[in-house]
Motif scaffolding. Structure first.
Motif, PDB file in Angstrom:
ATOM      1  N   ALA A   1       6.000   4.121   0.960  1.00  0.00           N
ATOM      2  CA  ALA A   1       6.644   5.302   1.541  1.00  0.00           C
ATOM      3  C   ALA A   1       7.801   4.891   2.450  1.00  0.00           C
ATOM      4  O   ALA A   1       8.851   5.535   2.466  1.00  0.00           O
ATOM      5  N   HIS A   2       7.607   3.780   3.203  1.00  0.00           N
ATOM      6  CA  HIS A   2       8.680   3.292   4.067  1.00  0.00           C
ATOM      7  C   HIS A   2       9.885   2.844   3.238  1.00  0.00           C
ATOM      8  O   HIS A   2      11.038   3.155   3.578  1.00  0.00           O
TER       9      HIS A   2
ATOM     10  N   ASP B   1      -0.954  -4.323  11.253  1.00  0.00           N
ATOM     11  CA  ASP B   1      -0.764  -4.295   9.804  1.00  0.00           C
ATOM     12  C   ASP B   1      -1.260  -5.624   9.226  1.00  0.00           C
ATOM     13  O   ASP B   1      -1.591  -6.552   9.973  1.00  0.00           O
TER      14      ASP B   1
ATOM     15  N   ASN C   1       0.846  -1.188   0.000  1.00  0.00           N
ATOM     16  CA  ASN C   1       0.000   0.000   0.000  1.00  0.00           C
ATOM     17  C   ASN C   1       0.885   1.244   0.000  1.00  0.00           C
ATOM     18  O   ASN C   1       2.112   1.155  -0.038  1.00  0.00           O
ATOM     19  N   ASP C   2       0.260   2.411   0.027  1.00  0.00           N
ATOM     20  CA  ASP C   2       1.025   3.661  -0.038  1.00  0.00           C
ATOM     21  C   ASP C   2       1.986   3.798   1.142  1.00  0.00           C
ATOM     22  O   ASP C   2       3.095   4.306   0.992  1.00  0.00           O
ATOM     23  N   THR C   3       1.553   3.312   2.314  1.00  0.00           N
ATOM     24  CA  THR C   3       2.403   3.431   3.502  1.00  0.00           C
ATOM     25  C   THR C   3       3.660   2.574   3.371  1.00  0.00           C
ATOM     26  O   THR C   3       4.769   3.020   3.683  1.00  0.00           O
ATOM     27  N   SER C   4       3.497   1.329   2.925  1.00  0.00           N
ATOM     28  CA  SER C   4       4.665   0.450   2.781  1.00  0.00           C
ATOM     29  C   SER C   4       5.626   0.993   1.729  1.00  0.00           C
ATOM     30  O   SER C   4       6.849   0.947   1.907  1.00  0.00           O
TER      31      SER C   4
END
Length: 222
Positions: free
Chosen positions: A53-54, A160, A48-51
């Motif tokens: 971004a990480h 998560d 997803n966008d969060t992963s």
């Protein structure tokens, strides 16, 4: 336990020809990307966008390390040069104990402990039932609107996808938390918790048996 890993496929920059630190930073990038691919495939999850971004932030941090090291060697442009490698460059020394063969690098690691602790015994369940009756423990049975469970037991609402999948394997039925661990403010009359435990179906049945036995005994006192 021995785990055999295929070596990561890493394309090294020309800056790494003379700078072993950059060589290892590039190897680290490859290891991180290989691990991300493994997690995606093994747990059948989508990025997803969060992963993403990480991963981008990790990449930016490693790039900063390479830039600082490159400045020290007076070669920054070589970090972005991926032309033909130097055939005479010796491989940097490594300091991790390992066994090499033609196909694998085998690393000896300690067997990972299960993420969740061992299930509570009968004495624990009896004590939990007593504390619940005394109001020292709050359970999911006390939440009428089940859609609010992730709001009351916030720790479960923040899992998560990988953690949720691991939790589902244990088939939790009843969630509980200790009132002493509740947050300063609640929502809609319910307390909120950042820590919680759970019971499976068999344990929940035993817990409710003890709880109602206590309630019946107290109610029977004249």
């Amino acid at each position: 336990m021995t785990v055999k890993l295929d070596p990561p496929k890493v394309k090294h920059s020309r800056a790494s020809d003379d700078n072993d630190r950059i060589w290892f930073y590039e190897e680290l990038e490859g290891e991180i990307l290989d691990f991300a691919k493994y997690m995606k495939k093994h747990y059948d999850i989508k990025y997803n966008d969060t992963s993403m971004a990480h991963l981008k932030r990790i990449g930016a941090s490693i790039n900063n390390l390479k830039m600082v090291s490159g400045l020290g060697f007076g070669d920054v442009m070589g970090i972005y040069d991926y032309s033909a490698p130097n055939p005479n460059k010796p491989k940097p020394l490594t300091f991790m104990t390992k066994e090499d063969n033609e196909h694998y690098k085998a690393y000896t690691v300690e067997e990972r402990k299960k993420q969740y602790p061992k299930k509570p015994n009968k004495e624990f369940l009896k004590d939990l039932a007593r504390k619940c009756y005394r109001g020292e423990v709050f359970t999911s049975n006390q939440v009428q609107d089940k859609s609010m469970l992730s709001t009351v037991f916030m720790v479960f609402g923040l899992l998560d996808p990988v953690q949720s999948k691991d939790l589902a394997k244990d088939k939790p039925v009843l969630i509980y938390s200790y009132m002493k661990d509740s947050a300063d403010k609640g929502i809609n009359g319910y307390p909120c918790f950042w820590s919680a435990g759970f019971l499976n179906a068999e344990e929940t049945k035993m817990f409710e048996k003890y709880y109602f036995a206590i309630k019946e005994a107290v109610d029977g006192v004249e």
